[in-house]
Motif scaffolding. Structure first.
Motif, PDB file in Angstrom:
ATOM      1  N   ILE A 252     -37.279 -31.097  26.499  1.00 19.97           N
ATOM      2  CA  ILE A 252     -38.592 -31.668  26.839  1.00 19.97           C
ATOM      3  C   ILE A 252     -39.499 -31.716  25.620  1.00 19.97           C
ATOM      4  N   GLU A 253     -40.167 -32.845  25.431  1.00 19.50           N
ATOM      5  CA  GLU A 253     -41.219 -32.971  24.417  1.00 19.50           C
ATOM      6  C   GLU A 253     -42.526 -33.334  25.116  1.00 19.50           C
ATOM      7  N   THR A 254     -43.653 -32.853  24.575  1.00 22.16           N
ATOM      8  CA  THR A 254     -44.966 -33.134  25.167  1.00 22.16           C
ATOM      9  C   THR A 254     -45.915 -33.696  24.110  1.00 22.16           C
ATOM     10  N   TYR A 255     -46.982 -34.334  24.588  1.00 20.60           N
ATOM     11  CA  TYR A 255     -47.995 -34.914  23.696  1.00 20.60           C
ATOM     12  C   TYR A 255     -49.305 -35.001  24.472  1.00 20.60           C
ATOM     13  N   PRO A 256     -50.451 -34.906  23.785  1.00 18.57           N
ATOM     14  CA  PRO A 256     -51.724 -35.074  24.479  1.00 18.57           C
ATOM     15  C   PRO A 256     -51.792 -36.409  25.219  1.00 18.57           C
ATOM     16  N   THR A 257     -52.573 -36.464  26.282  1.00 18.44           N
ATOM     17  CA  THR A 257     -52.675 -37.696  27.059  1.00 18.44           C
ATOM     18  C   THR A 257     -54.105 -37.910  27.534  1.00 18.44           C
ATOM     19  N   HIS A 258     -54.335 -39.009  28.209  1.00 20.82           N
ATOM     20  CA  HIS A 258     -55.654 -39.400  28.715  1.00 20.82           C
ATOM     21  C   HIS A 258     -56.014 -38.575  29.952  1.00 20.82           C
ATOM     22  N   ILE A 259     -57.308 -38.363  30.179  1.00 20.52           N
ATOM     23  CA  ILE A 259     -57.738 -37.569  31.335  1.00 20.52           C
ATOM     24  C   ILE A 259     -57.303 -38.181  32.660  1.00 20.52           C
ATOM     25  N   ALA A 260     -57.015 -39.480  32.677  1.00 19.75           N
ATOM     26  CA  ALA A 260     -56.679 -40.147  33.938  1.00 19.75           C
ATOM     27  C   ALA A 260     -55.180 -40.290  34.175  1.00 19.75           C
ATOM     28  N   GLY A 261     -54.353 -39.763  33.253  1.00 17.06           N
ATOM     29  CA  GLY A 261     -52.928 -40.031  33.402  1.00 17.06           C
ATOM     30  C   GLY A 261     -52.036 -38.831  33.192  1.00 17.06           C
ATOM     31  N   LEU A 262     -50.788 -38.972  33.646  1.00 17.56           N
ATOM     32  CA  LEU A 262     -49.727 -37.987  33.413  1.00 17.56           C
ATOM     33  C   LEU A 262     -48.393 -38.741  33.330  1.00 17.56           C
ATOM     34  N   PRO A 263     -48.157 -39.425  32.198  1.00 12.40           N
ATOM     35  CA  PRO A 263     -46.906 -40.176  32.059  1.00 12.40           C
ATOM     36  C   PRO A 263     -45.716 -39.230  31.876  1.00 12.40           C
ATOM     37  N   VAL A 264     -44.607 -39.565  32.517  1.00 10.13           N
ATOM     38  CA  VAL A 264     -43.371 -38.786  32.389  1.00 10.13           C
ATOM     39  C   VAL A 264     -42.203 -39.760  32.250  1.00 10.13           C
ATOM     40  N   ALA A 265     -41.386 -39.538  31.231  1.00  3.75           N
ATOM     41  CA  ALA A 265     -40.179 -40.351  31.059  1.00  3.75           C
ATOM     42  C   ALA A 265     -38.961 -39.447  31.084  1.00  3.75           C
ATOM     43  N   VAL A 266     -37.898 -39.930  31.693  1.00  6.33           N
ATOM     44  CA  VAL A 266     -36.632 -39.199  31.746  1.00  6.33           C
ATOM     45  C   VAL A 266     -35.554 -40.108  31.163  1.00  6.33           C
ATOM     46  N   ASN A 267     -35.032 -39.722  30.002  1.00  2.00           N
ATOM     47  CA  ASN A 267     -33.970 -40.491  29.355  1.00  2.00           C
ATOM     48  C   ASN A 267     -32.691 -39.666  29.423  1.00  2.00           C
ATOM     49  N   ILE A 268     -31.741 -40.142  30.192  1.00  2.90           N
ATOM     50  CA  ILE A 268     -30.510 -39.398  30.453  1.00  2.90           C
ATOM     51  C   ILE A 268     -29.417 -39.847  29.486  1.00  2.90           C
ATOM     52  N   CYS A 269     -28.613 -38.891  29.019  1.00  4.13           N
ATOM     53  CA  CYS A 269     -27.471 -39.233  28.181  1.00  4.13           C
ATOM     54  C   CYS A 269     -26.212 -38.597  28.756  1.00  4.13           C
ATOM     55  N   CYS A 270     -25.099 -39.236  28.543  1.00  2.00           N
ATOM     56  CA  CYS A 270     -23.815 -38.758  29.054  1.00  2.00           C
ATOM     57  C   CYS A 270     -23.365 -37.506  28.311  1.00  2.00           C
ATOM     58  N   HIS A 271     -22.181 -37.024  28.645  1.00  2.00           N
ATOM     59  CA  HIS A 271     -21.711 -35.735  28.139  1.00  2.00           C
ATOM     60  C   HIS A 271     -21.448 -35.716  26.637  1.00  2.00           C
ATOM     61  N   VAL A 272     -21.333 -36.891  25.977  1.00  2.00           N
ATOM     62  CA  VAL A 272     -21.097 -36.860  24.531  1.00  2.00           C
ATOM     63  C   VAL A 272     -22.404 -36.801  23.743  1.00  2.00           C
ATOM     64  N   ASN A 273     -23.485 -37.346  24.302  1.00  2.00           N
ATOM     65  CA  ASN A 273     -24.819 -37.285  23.675  1.00  2.00           C
ATOM     66  C   ASN A 273     -24.723 -37.440  22.159  1.00  2.00           C
ATOM     67  N   ARG A 274     -24.260 -38.593  21.722  1.00  2.00           N
ATOM     68  CA  ARG A 274     -23.960 -38.801  20.302  1.00  2.00           C
ATOM     69  C   ARG A 274     -25.216 -38.760  19.430  1.00  2.00           C
ATOM     70  N   HIS A 275     -25.186 -37.947  18.405  1.00  2.00           N
ATOM     71  CA  HIS A 275     -26.249 -37.937  17.406  1.00  2.00           C
ATOM     72  C   HIS A 275     -25.770 -37.257  16.131  1.00  2.00           C
ATOM     73  N   VAL A 276     -26.148 -37.835  15.013  1.00  2.00           N
ATOM     74  CA  VAL A 276     -25.818 -37.288  13.701  1.00  2.00           C
ATOM     75  C   VAL A 276     -27.092 -37.273  12.871  1.00  2.00           C
ATOM     76  N   VAL A 277     -27.328 -36.175  12.151  1.00  2.00           N
ATOM     77  CA  VAL A 277     -28.542 -36.021  11.346  1.00  2.00           C
ATOM     78  C   VAL A 277     -28.152 -35.762   9.888  1.00  2.00           C
ATOM     79  N   ARG A 278     -28.801 -36.476   8.980  1.00  2.00           N
ATOM     80  CA  ARG A 278     -28.612 -36.234   7.546  1.00  2.00           C
ATOM     81  C   ARG A 278     -29.979 -36.294   6.860  1.00  2.00           C
ATOM     82  N   VAL A 279     -30.100 -35.531   5.787  1.00  2.00           N
ATOM     83  CA  VAL A 279     -31.335 -35.523   4.996  1.00  2.00           C
ATOM     84  C   VAL A 279     -30.984 -35.968   3.577  1.00  2.00           C
ATOM     85  N   LEU A 280     -31.654 -37.000   3.102  1.00  2.00           N
ATOM     86  CA  LEU A 280     -31.435 -37.493   1.739  1.00  2.00           C
ATOM     87  C   LEU A 280     -32.488 -36.895   0.810  1.00  2.00           C
TER      88      LEU A 280
END
Length: 280
Positions: A252-280
Protein backbone atom coordinates in the motif's frame (compact mmCIF):
# COMPACT_ATOMS: atom_id res chain seq x y z
CA UNK A 1 27.11 17.05 -12.51
CA UNK A 2 27.35 13.50 -13.87
CA UNK A 3 26.78 12.71 -17.52
CA UNK A 4 24.86 9.55 -18.44
CA UNK A 5 24.47 8.53 -22.07
CA UNK A 6 20.91 7.63 -22.98
CA UNK A 7 22.44 4.70 -24.91
CA UNK A 8 23.14 3.19 -21.47
CA UNK A 9 19.47 3.56 -20.57
CA UNK A 10 18.49 1.83 -23.81
CA UNK A 11 20.93 -1.04 -23.24
CA UNK A 12 19.82 -1.63 -19.67
CA UNK A 13 16.11 -1.52 -20.49
CA UNK A 14 16.66 -4.05 -23.29
CA UNK A 15 18.33 -6.41 -20.82
CA UNK A 16 15.75 -5.76 -18.11
CA UNK A 17 12.81 -6.58 -20.41
CA UNK A 18 14.41 -9.95 -21.19
CA UNK A 19 15.36 -10.64 -17.56
CA UNK A 20 11.92 -9.76 -16.18
CA UNK A 21 10.20 -12.10 -18.60
CA UNK A 22 12.45 -15.09 -17.91
CA UNK A 23 13.26 -14.97 -14.20
CA UNK A 24 11.39 -14.15 -11.02
CA UNK A 25 12.81 -11.35 -8.90
CA UNK A 26 14.50 -12.62 -5.73
CA UNK A 27 11.68 -11.45 -3.45
CA UNK A 28 9.01 -13.15 -5.56
CA UNK A 29 11.03 -16.36 -5.70
CA UNK A 30 11.23 -16.42 -1.90
CA UNK A 31 7.51 -15.70 -1.59
CA UNK A 32 6.53 -18.47 -4.00
CA UNK A 33 8.72 -21.05 -2.25
CA UNK A 34 7.28 -20.03 1.12
CA UNK A 35 3.74 -20.32 -0.25
CA UNK A 36 4.45 -23.83 -1.56
CA UNK A 37 5.55 -24.85 1.96
CA UNK A 38 2.68 -23.25 3.87
CA UNK A 39 -0.32 -23.83 1.57
CA UNK A 40 -2.79 -26.03 3.43
CA UNK A 41 -5.04 -27.30 0.63
CA UNK A 42 -3.68 -30.36 -1.24
CA UNK A 43 -4.84 -29.06 -4.63
CA UNK A 44 -3.48 -25.59 -3.86
CA UNK A 45 -0.11 -27.11 -2.93
CA UNK A 46 -0.14 -29.11 -6.17
CA UNK A 47 -0.84 -25.97 -8.23
CA UNK A 48 2.00 -24.10 -6.51
CA UNK A 49 4.30 -27.02 -7.24
CA UNK A 50 3.36 -26.89 -10.92
CA UNK A 51 4.01 -23.15 -10.99
CA UNK A 52 7.46 -23.78 -9.49
CA UNK A 53 8.16 -26.37 -12.20
CA UNK A 54 7.11 -23.85 -14.85
CA UNK A 55 9.46 -21.22 -13.42
CA UNK A 56 12.40 -23.64 -13.34
CA UNK A 57 11.81 -24.73 -16.95
CA UNK A 58 11.54 -21.10 -18.08
CA UNK A 59 14.87 -20.19 -16.51
CA UNK A 60 16.67 -23.32 -17.71
CA UNK A 61 15.39 -23.19 -21.30
CA UNK A 62 15.22 -19.37 -21.56
CA UNK A 63 11.55 -19.24 -22.45
CA UNK A 64 9.13 -16.68 -20.99
CA UNK A 65 7.62 -17.52 -17.61
CA UNK A 66 4.22 -16.53 -19.08
CA UNK A 67 2.90 -16.37 -22.63
CA UNK A 68 1.65 -12.83 -21.92
CA UNK A 69 4.93 -10.94 -21.79
CA UNK A 70 3.06 -7.79 -20.89
CA UNK A 71 3.05 -4.12 -21.75
CA UNK A 72 6.28 -2.54 -20.54
CA UNK A 73 5.80 -0.11 -17.65
CA UNK A 74 8.96 1.86 -16.88
CA UNK A 75 9.55 3.99 -13.79
CA UNK A 76 12.50 6.42 -13.94
CA UNK A 77 13.89 8.25 -10.92
CA UNK A 78 16.30 10.79 -12.39
CA UNK A 79 18.78 12.54 -10.17
CA UNK A 80 18.64 16.31 -10.55
CA UNK A 81 22.44 16.38 -10.80
CA UNK A 82 22.52 13.88 -13.66
CA UNK A 83 22.91 15.14 -17.22
CA UNK A 84 21.39 12.86 -19.84
CA UNK A 85 23.27 13.00 -23.13
CA UNK A 86 22.08 11.52 -26.41
CA UNK A 87 18.69 10.89 -27.92
CA UNK A 88 15.39 11.97 -26.40
CA UNK A 89 14.74 10.05 -23.15
CA UNK A 90 11.35 8.74 -24.27
CA UNK A 91 12.87 7.50 -27.53
CA UNK A 92 15.75 5.90 -25.62
CA UNK A 93 13.35 4.01 -23.34
CA UNK A 94 11.18 2.83 -26.21
CA UNK A 95 14.24 1.72 -28.16
CA UNK A 96 15.27 -0.41 -25.20
CA UNK A 97 11.83 -1.98 -25.08
CA UNK A 98 11.86 -2.54 -28.85
CA UNK A 99 15.26 -4.25 -28.73
CA UNK A 100 14.34 -6.33 -25.71
CA UNK A 101 11.11 -7.66 -27.14
CA UNK A 102 12.43 -8.29 -30.66
CA UNK A 103 15.87 -9.75 -29.87
CA UNK A 104 14.44 -11.60 -26.85
CA UNK A 105 11.66 -13.13 -28.98
CA UNK A 106 9.04 -11.94 -26.51
CA UNK A 107 5.39 -11.73 -27.50
CA UNK A 108 4.43 -8.35 -28.93
CA UNK A 109 1.14 -7.39 -27.33
CA UNK A 110 0.80 -3.64 -27.92
CA UNK A 111 -1.61 -2.10 -30.42
CA UNK A 112 -0.97 1.42 -31.71
CA UNK A 113 -4.53 2.64 -31.23
CA UNK A 114 -7.00 1.35 -28.60
CA UNK A 115 -9.84 1.07 -31.13
CA UNK A 116 -8.16 0.48 -34.52
CA UNK A 117 -6.01 -2.19 -32.79
CA UNK A 118 -3.16 -2.69 -35.23
CA UNK A 119 -0.18 -4.35 -33.55
CA UNK A 120 2.98 -2.19 -33.36
CA UNK A 121 5.04 -5.38 -33.80
CA UNK A 122 7.74 -4.42 -31.28
CA UNK A 123 5.74 -3.94 -28.03
CA UNK A 124 6.26 -0.18 -28.05
CA UNK A 125 5.38 2.33 -26.84
CA UNK A 126 6.07 1.68 -23.18
CA UNK A 127 4.16 3.41 -20.38
CA UNK A 128 6.75 5.72 -18.84
CA UNK A 129 6.60 7.45 -15.45
CA UNK A 130 9.50 9.77 -14.57
CA UNK A 131 10.37 11.68 -11.43
CA UNK A 132 13.19 14.11 -10.59
CA UNK A 133 14.91 13.17 -7.33
CA UNK A 134 18.05 14.32 -5.46
CA UNK A 135 21.42 12.94 -6.55
CA UNK A 136 23.20 12.07 -9.78
CA UNK A 137 21.98 8.53 -10.43
CA UNK A 138 19.16 7.18 -12.57
CA UNK A 139 17.05 4.40 -11.06
CA UNK A 140 15.18 2.31 -13.63
CA UNK A 141 12.34 -0.05 -12.79
CA UNK A 142 10.93 -2.19 -15.60
CA UNK A 143 7.65 -3.94 -14.83
CA UNK A 144 6.05 -5.77 -17.79
CA UNK A 145 2.32 -5.95 -16.95
CA UNK A 146 0.15 -8.74 -18.27
CA UNK A 147 -3.47 -7.90 -18.86
CA UNK A 148 -5.14 -10.90 -17.28
CA UNK A 149 -4.47 -9.25 -13.95
CA UNK A 150 -4.44 -5.65 -15.22
CA UNK A 151 -8.03 -6.00 -16.40
CA UNK A 152 -9.07 -6.94 -12.86
CA UNK A 153 -7.86 -3.66 -11.36
CA UNK A 154 -10.22 -1.02 -9.97
CA UNK A 155 -10.46 2.63 -8.90
CA UNK A 156 -12.95 3.61 -6.18
CA UNK A 157 -13.79 7.25 -5.50
CA UNK A 158 -14.90 6.88 -1.90
CA UNK A 159 -16.36 9.52 0.39
CA UNK A 160 -14.26 10.59 3.39
CA UNK A 161 -16.99 9.21 5.65
CA UNK A 162 -16.32 5.73 4.24
CA UNK A 163 -13.05 5.79 6.18
CA UNK A 164 -10.73 2.85 6.64
CA UNK A 165 -13.59 0.32 6.57
CA UNK A 166 -14.55 1.62 3.14
CA UNK A 167 -10.96 1.18 2.00
CA UNK A 168 -10.89 -2.40 3.29
CA UNK A 169 -14.18 -3.18 1.55
CA UNK A 170 -12.87 -1.72 -1.73
CA UNK A 171 -9.74 -3.89 -1.62
CA UNK A 172 -11.68 -7.06 -0.84
CA UNK A 173 -14.29 -6.25 -3.49
CA UNK A 174 -11.60 -5.90 -6.16
CA UNK A 175 -9.96 -9.18 -5.14
CA UNK A 176 -13.22 -11.13 -4.95
CA UNK A 177 -14.33 -9.78 -8.34
CA UNK A 178 -10.97 -10.76 -9.82
CA UNK A 179 -11.22 -14.33 -8.53
CA UNK A 180 -9.19 -16.72 -10.69
CA UNK A 181 -8.85 -14.24 -13.56
CA UNK A 182 -5.80 -12.53 -12.03
CA UNK A 183 -3.82 -15.82 -11.95
CA UNK A 184 -3.46 -16.13 -8.17
CA UNK A 185 -1.58 -16.23 -5.91
CA UNK A 186 -1.56 -12.52 -6.63
CA UNK A 187 0.23 -9.45 -5.38
CA UNK A 188 -2.15 -6.60 -4.57
CA UNK A 189 -0.95 -3.02 -5.06
CA UNK A 190 -3.07 -0.33 -3.41
CA UNK A 191 -2.94 3.45 -3.70
CA UNK A 192 -4.87 5.57 -1.19
CA UNK A 193 -5.22 9.33 -1.51
CA UNK A 194 -4.20 11.93 -4.04
CA UNK A 195 -6.54 12.20 -7.01
CA UNK A 196 -8.15 9.81 -9.51
CA UNK A 197 -4.91 9.33 -11.45
CA UNK A 198 -2.51 9.62 -8.50
CA UNK A 199 -4.02 6.73 -6.56
CA UNK A 200 -3.84 4.52 -9.67
CA UNK A 201 -0.18 5.39 -10.20
CA UNK A 202 0.60 4.62 -6.55
CA UNK A 203 -1.15 1.25 -6.82
CA UNK A 204 0.95 0.41 -9.88
CA UNK A 205 4.17 1.56 -8.23
CA UNK A 206 3.34 -0.38 -5.06
CA UNK A 207 3.63 -3.62 -7.05
CA UNK A 208 7.32 -2.92 -7.68
CA UNK A 209 8.13 -2.79 -3.96
CA UNK A 210 9.71 -5.96 -2.63
CA UNK A 211 7.10 -8.26 -1.12
CA UNK A 212 9.53 -8.74 1.78
CA UNK A 213 9.29 -5.05 2.64
CA UNK A 214 6.51 -3.56 4.73
CA UNK A 215 5.42 0.06 4.93
CA UNK A 216 7.30 2.35 7.32
CA UNK A 217 3.97 3.90 8.37
CA UNK A 218 2.53 1.91 11.28
CA UNK A 219 -1.17 2.05 10.38
CA UNK A 220 -0.38 1.27 6.73
CA UNK A 221 1.76 -1.71 7.76
CA UNK A 222 -1.05 -2.98 9.95
CA UNK A 223 -3.54 -2.49 7.11
CA UNK A 224 -1.29 -4.44 4.72
CA UNK A 225 -1.09 -7.33 7.18
CA UNK A 226 -4.83 -7.34 7.87
CA UNK A 227 -5.75 -7.22 4.20
CA UNK A 228 -3.35 -10.05 3.33
CA UNK A 229 -4.95 -12.17 6.06
CA UNK A 230 -8.49 -11.34 4.91
CA UNK A 231 -7.70 -11.97 1.24
CA UNK A 232 -6.20 -15.37 2.07
CA UNK A 233 -9.41 -16.26 3.92
CA UNK A 234 -11.48 -15.81 0.74
CA UNK A 235 -10.55 -19.35 -0.33
CA UNK A 236 -9.83 -18.34 -3.94
CA UNK A 237 -6.44 -20.02 -3.66
CA UNK A 238 -3.72 -20.84 -6.21
CA UNK A 239 -5.09 -20.82 -9.73
CA UNK A 240 -8.49 -19.96 -8.31
CA UNK A 241 -8.96 -23.63 -7.39
CA UNK A 242 -9.20 -23.14 -3.64
CA UNK A 243 -6.68 -22.86 -0.85
CA UNK A 244 -5.12 -20.63 1.76
CA UNK A 245 -2.78 -18.69 -0.54
CA UNK A 246 -4.77 -16.22 -2.62
CA UNK A 247 -2.24 -13.39 -2.24
CA UNK A 248 1.47 -13.30 -1.53
CA UNK A 249 1.52 -9.67 -0.41
CA UNK A 250 -0.51 -6.48 -0.15
CA UNK A 251 1.59 -3.37 -0.79
CA UNK A 252 0.00 0.00 0.00
CA UNK A 253 1.11 3.54 -0.82
CA UNK A 254 -0.60 6.71 0.47
CA UNK A 255 -0.61 10.40 -0.44
CA UNK A 256 -2.35 13.54 0.86
CA UNK A 257 -5.78 14.18 -0.66
CA UNK A 258 -8.60 16.73 -0.84
CA UNK A 259 -10.96 17.23 2.12
CA UNK A 260 -13.87 16.03 -0.03
CA UNK A 261 -12.36 12.80 -1.32
CA UNK A 262 -10.90 9.39 -0.54
CA UNK A 263 -9.61 7.87 -3.80
CA UNK A 264 -8.55 4.21 -3.67
CA UNK A 265 -7.00 2.18 -6.48
CA UNK A 266 -6.34 -1.55 -6.49
CA UNK A 267 -3.87 -2.80 -9.10
CA UNK A 268 -3.62 -6.58 -9.04
CA UNK A 269 -0.70 -8.58 -10.42
CA UNK A 270 -0.40 -12.30 -11.04
CA UNK A 271 1.94 -14.66 -9.20
CA UNK A 272 5.04 -13.68 -11.22
CA UNK A 273 4.71 -9.91 -10.53
CA UNK A 274 7.54 -9.13 -12.94
CA UNK A 275 9.86 -6.28 -12.00
CA UNK A 276 13.55 -5.56 -12.36
CA UNK A 277 15.39 -2.60 -10.79
CA UNK A 278 18.77 -1.17 -11.78
CA UNK A 279 20.61 1.99 -10.76
CA UNK A 280 22.94 3.71 -13.24
Amino acid sequence: MRTIATEEITRNIKEMCIEANHFLSADMERAMKCAARTEEAPLGKQILGQLQDNLEIAGKDMIPICQDTGMAVVFLEIGQDAHLEGKNLTDAVNEGVRQGYTSGYLRKSVVGDPLIRENTKDNTPAVIHSEIVPGEQVKITVAPKGFGSENMSRVFMLKPADGVEGVKDAILTAVRDAGPNACPPMVVGVGIGGTFEKCALMAKHALTRSVDERSEILYVRELEEEMLSQINKTGIGPGGLGGTTTALAVNIETYPTHIAGLPVAVNICCHVNRHVVRVL
